[in-house]
Design a protein around this motif. Structure first.
Motif, mmCIF file in Angstrom:
data_model
loop_
_atom_site.group_PDB
_atom_site.id
_atom_site.type_symbol
_atom_site.label_atom_id
_atom_site.label_comp_id
_atom_site.label_asym_id
_atom_site.label_seq_id
_atom_site.Cartn_x
_atom_site.Cartn_y
_atom_site.Cartn_z
ATOM 1 N N ILE A 1 0.841 -1.199 0.000
ATOM 2 C CA ILE A 1 0.000 0.000 0.000
ATOM 3 C C ILE A 1 0.875 1.248 0.000
ATOM 4 O O ILE A 1 0.602 2.220 -0.700
ATOM 5 C CB ILE A 1 -0.941 -0.002 1.223
ATOM 6 N N GLN B 1 0.895 4.104 -2.808
ATOM 7 C CA GLN B 1 0.754 5.517 -2.480
ATOM 8 C C GLN B 1 1.918 6.331 -3.034
ATOM 9 O O GLN B 1 1.723 7.440 -3.540
ATOM 10 C CB GLN B 1 0.638 5.691 -0.967
ATOM 11 N N LYS C 1 -8.275 4.055 2.742
ATOM 12 C CA LYS C 1 -7.033 4.102 1.968
ATOM 13 C C LYS C 1 -7.196 4.742 0.600
ATOM 14 O O LYS C 1 -6.237 4.981 -0.111
ATOM 15 C CB LYS C 1 -6.477 2.685 1.801
#
Length: 338
Positions: A17, A21, A59
């Motif tokens: 993740i 990002q 998220k």
């Protein structure tokens, strides 16, 4: 399972993740700016309520997938940024409506908007965000993008109604359950990825591959999420184990346990899920039945199957950092249920 699918390794961690990002960080600055700008209104309750959910720790996986898909195919424009914000508005609107329908009190460890401001305000602000999403679609100017995202919005609504129509019916078929999650979850994942192919103008094959990746990832994501609700890992995510059970929300682990159970077990599921007659001890009993019939593991095996197909959909693209990360996201979405 198809013989040509890429197997899931199960070795990915939450760091993927972070990698995602980082990959889309610059574009996400524009996406976040658009979200903040377009959720504003002279009616103070609208940005207050919308901001509560948008800032609650999600998220923003779906808009990041739009941006990652654009990176995957080498698109160098900027249209994906507003469209990613559009995807997030659609997702947020559906969450607001979901929480009202499900009478949810908590989301991501915080009180839901409907618990704080009431059902009426939550539904209406959800409608506002849907309207904002369509404004962004129109501003993009592509009828094809408009068709994809508006169709996804319709499919999501159909999935909500289908889920409502079978709510609590423990004899619901697995086929119907899959239709629900394909509509409620996978449709937006698919659209979020496909629109990157449209703005890049790389043809039907690329669009179809991105759509398939998003669709299969969305199914895997929801299957894992349904297993996660009964997992001890919920506590590490700031959530309670068994929220779906307490809300009488029918998911695959329960459906499999009902199908495999004896008459006593079937009576238990009918009482707790169909009649909503639950005691404090019932969740413990439910977990025991799920464990007895290994339904959480079977649900995750199905998630791995769809996750493998999601990876396989990316096979037409050359190896790249974006492709590696997007494959890793598949593993992350499934492994979070452990």
């Amino acid at each position: 399972m198809s013989e040509n699918v890429v197997p899931i390794t199960g070795k990915q961690t939450a760091s993927v993740i972070d990698e995602l990002q980082a990959l889309v960080a610059e574009d996400m600055k524009h996406v976040n700016a658009t979200i903040l700008e377009r959720m504003q209104s002279h009616v103070a309750l609208i940005p207050q309520l919308a901001g509560h959910l948008i800032a609650s720790g999600g998220k923003r996986l779906r808009p990041m997938l739009t941006l990652a898909s654009a990176r995957l195919i080498g698109y160098e424009g900027s249209r994906q940024n507003k469209l990613a914000a559009c995807v997030e508005f659609i997702h947020t609107a559906t969450l607001l409506h979901d929480d009202v329908v499900d009478e949810s009190k908590m989301r991501r460890g915080q009180e839901t908007a409907n618990e704080i401001w009431g059902n009426q305000a939550s539904v209406l602000v959800g409608d506002f965000l849907f309207s904002r999403s369509f404004e962004l679609m129109v501003e993009d100017g592509s009828l094809k993008v408009l068709k994809i995202l508006s169709a996804a919005s319709s499919i999501i609504a159909e999935g909500e109604v289908l889920q409502l129509s079978v709510a609590g019916d423990v004899s619901t078929s697995e086929e119907t359950y899959l239709k629900v999650i394909e509509s409620k979850t996978a449709a937006l994942f698919a659209a979020a990825c496909e629109i990157a192919g449209v703005v890049a103008e790389q043809g039907e094959d690329v669009e179809a591959a991105l759509r398939d990746y998003g669709r299969y990832l969305g199914i895997a994501f929801q299957l894992a999420d349904d297993a996660l609700d009964y997992s001890a890992k919920q506590a590490t995510l700031g959530k309670k184990i068994g929220d779906d059970f307490r809300e009488g929300k029918l998911t695959l682990p329960v459906m499999l346990a009902f199908r495999r159970g004896d008459d006593t077990e079937k009576a238990f599921w009918r009482r707790t899920m169909e009649d909503h007659d639950q005691t404090e001890e019932d969740l413990t009993q439910a977990l025991a039945y799920l464990t007895k019939h290994d339904t959480l593991a079977d649900t995750l095996n199905r998630a791995r199957h769809y996750g493998s197909m999601a990876k396989d959909a990316l096979a037409i693209f050359p190896d790249s950092k974006a492709k590696t990360i997007m494959c890793g996201i598949v593993d992350f979405c499934i492994d979070r249920a452990y």
